[in-house]
Design a protein around this motif. Structure first.
Motif, mmCIF file in Angstrom:
data_model
loop_
_atom_site.group_PDB
_atom_site.id
_atom_site.type_symbol
_atom_site.label_atom_id
_atom_site.label_comp_id
_atom_site.label_asym_id
_atom_site.label_seq_id
_atom_site.Cartn_x
_atom_site.Cartn_y
_atom_site.Cartn_z
ATOM 1 N N GLU A 79 0.802 -1.234 0.000
ATOM 2 C CA GLU A 79 0.000 0.000 0.000
ATOM 3 C C GLU A 79 0.835 1.284 0.000
ATOM 4 O OE1 GLU A 79 -2.078 -1.313 3.439
ATOM 5 O OE2 GLU A 79 -1.352 0.354 4.661
ATOM 6 N N GLN A 130 1.807 2.374 -3.368
ATOM 7 C CA GLN A 130 0.732 2.891 -4.226
ATOM 8 C C GLN A 130 0.785 4.411 -4.337
ATOM 9 O OE1 GLN A 130 -1.928 1.261 -5.846
ATOM 10 N NE2 GLN A 130 -1.162 -0.748 -5.302
ATOM 11 N N PHE A 131 1.340 5.049 -3.302
ATOM 12 C CA PHE A 131 1.430 6.521 -3.383
ATOM 13 C C PHE A 131 2.833 7.034 -3.095
ATOM 14 C CE2 PHE A 131 1.527 7.780 1.085
ATOM 15 C CZ PHE A 131 1.129 6.589 1.704
ATOM 16 N N LYS A 147 -9.892 3.177 -11.954
ATOM 17 C CA LYS A 147 -9.030 3.454 -10.808
ATOM 18 C C LYS A 147 -9.865 3.798 -9.576
ATOM 19 C CE LYS A 147 -4.744 5.714 -9.569
ATOM 20 N NZ LYS A 147 -3.660 6.608 -9.965
ATOM 21 N N PHE A 174 -11.310 0.664 -8.137
ATOM 22 C CA PHE A 174 -10.285 -0.082 -7.396
ATOM 23 C C PHE A 174 -10.093 0.511 -6.000
ATOM 24 C CE2 PHE A 174 -5.733 0.340 -6.201
ATOM 25 C CZ PHE A 174 -5.476 -0.976 -5.827
ATOM 26 N N LEU A 175 -10.016 1.835 -5.939
ATOM 27 C CA LEU A 175 -9.805 2.504 -4.650
ATOM 28 C C LEU A 175 -11.010 2.309 -3.725
ATOM 29 C CD1 LEU A 175 -8.185 5.792 -5.995
ATOM 30 C CD2 LEU A 175 -7.034 4.069 -4.597
ATOM 31 N N HIS A 214 -3.920 4.831 6.752
ATOM 32 C CA HIS A 214 -4.281 4.207 5.479
ATOM 33 C C HIS A 214 -5.643 4.732 5.009
ATOM 34 C CE1 HIS A 214 -4.672 0.144 3.121
ATOM 35 N NE2 HIS A 214 -4.543 1.182 2.318
ATOM 36 N N VAL A 226 -5.324 8.346 3.602
ATOM 37 C CA VAL A 226 -4.683 8.411 2.286
ATOM 38 C C VAL A 226 -5.618 7.852 1.205
ATOM 39 C CG1 VAL A 226 -2.718 7.625 0.907
ATOM 40 C CG2 VAL A 226 -2.356 8.363 3.245
ATOM 41 N N LEU A 227 -6.319 6.768 1.548
ATOM 42 C CA LEU A 227 -7.238 6.154 0.585
ATOM 43 C C LEU A 227 -8.443 7.043 0.278
ATOM 44 C CD1 LEU A 227 -7.721 2.337 1.269
ATOM 45 C CD2 LEU A 227 -7.264 3.450 -0.910
ATOM 46 N N ALA A 229 -7.359 9.751 -2.039
ATOM 47 C CA ALA A 229 -7.137 9.244 -3.398
ATOM 48 C C ALA A 229 -8.471 9.039 -4.108
ATOM 49 C CB ALA A 229 -6.350 7.940 -3.356
HETATM 50 C C1 FER Z 1 -3.954 1.653 -1.218
HETATM 51 C C2 FER Z 1 -4.303 1.545 -2.525
HETATM 52 C C3 FER Z 1 -4.156 2.645 -3.359
HETATM 53 C C4 FER Z 1 -3.446 2.868 -0.729
HETATM 54 C C5 FER Z 1 -3.304 3.950 -1.567
HETATM 55 C C6 FER Z 1 -3.661 3.850 -2.899
HETATM 56 C C7 FER Z 1 -2.562 4.030 1.112
HETATM 57 C C8 FER Z 1 -3.535 4.968 -3.846
HETATM 58 C C9 FER Z 1 -3.230 6.209 -3.538
HETATM 59 C C10 FER Z 1 -3.208 7.292 -4.543
HETATM 60 O O1 FER Z 1 -3.420 7.021 -5.726
HETATM 61 O O2 FER Z 1 -3.002 8.438 -4.141
HETATM 62 O O3 FER Z 1 -4.105 0.617 -0.357
HETATM 63 O O4 FER Z 1 -3.109 2.880 0.580
#
Ligand code: FER
Length: 187
Positions: A29, A32-33, A127, A130-131, A155, A158-159, A162
């Motif tokens: 995770e 992902q960012f 996308k 998915f989020l 988490h 941040v999610l 996003a």
């Molecule tokens: C996650 C899946 C995707 C995640 C963040 C994202 C923090 C995406 C973040 C973004 O695109 O800003 O589990 O956990």
């Protein structure tokens, strides 16, 4: 600024990790960012060790495999805390190549622009979906009412950000598509 340094200190503040564990976090995770490659992580671990912000113990794994288990030092905790609590100005806008294309839209035919925007909309919707799914899973894992003290709270923050960003992007793309189709902007 070496932001990777703080990503590593943040991870180690939650518990000791081997270099391999660390790269796994950057693939999951966090990655992902905030992505980082082996080639960046290992030199940073070395630097942080030399600076005294982290330390390692060599542990024997199996019959002859050795691995370094890294942990954060008191100096490292202070360094992380200083960064976490520092107020910063709004950073420059993150570059988005699609925005550059939007800016130069008049160099395309309307049908081409429509195709491009429709394609981006489909991908952004994917996308966002998915989020949304990740967020649903997280909510199930965390149980009702995620509080500041929950290990999932960061988490969750941040999610949700996003997801808002992707949903906002989708609604802008939808509006833009309408304008492209009607052949006029603004009103
Ligand atoms: C996650 C899946 C995707 C995640 C963040 C994202 C923090 C995406 C973040 C973004 O695109 O800003 O589990 O956990």
């Amino acid at each position: 600024m070496r932001v990777l340094k703080y990503a590593i200190l943040g991870l180690l503040d939650k518990g000791s990790l081997s270099g391999y564990d660390m790269t796994s976090h950057f693939k999951a995770e966090l990655g992902q960012f905030w992505s980082a490659k082996h080639s960046q992580i290992y030199p940073e671990l070395k630097k942080l060790t030399n600076e005294g912000f982290i330390e390692f113990k060599t542990v024997i794994q199996g019959s002859k495999l050795e691995k370094k288990m890294y942990s954060i030092t008191d100096d490292g905790k202070r360094e992380l805390h200083e960064w976490l609590t520092a107020y910063k100005p709004v950073p420059d806008t993150v570059k988005d190549e699609f925005m550059l294309k939007a800016y130069f839209i008049s160099s395309m035919k309307p049908a081409e622009a429509e195709g491009l925007f429709a394609d981006q909309l489909a991908k952004r919707k994917e996308k966002a979906a998915f989020l949304k799914e990740r967020l649903e899973t997280l909510k199930q894992e965390a149980g009702p009412g995620i509080s500041f003290r929950s290990p999932h709270f960061g988490h969750y923050l941040v999610l949700t950000r996003a997801l808002e960003r992707e949903n906002g992007y989708c609604s802008w793309l939808e509006k833009a598509l309408e304008l492209i189709k009607s052949g006029q902007a603004g009103s």
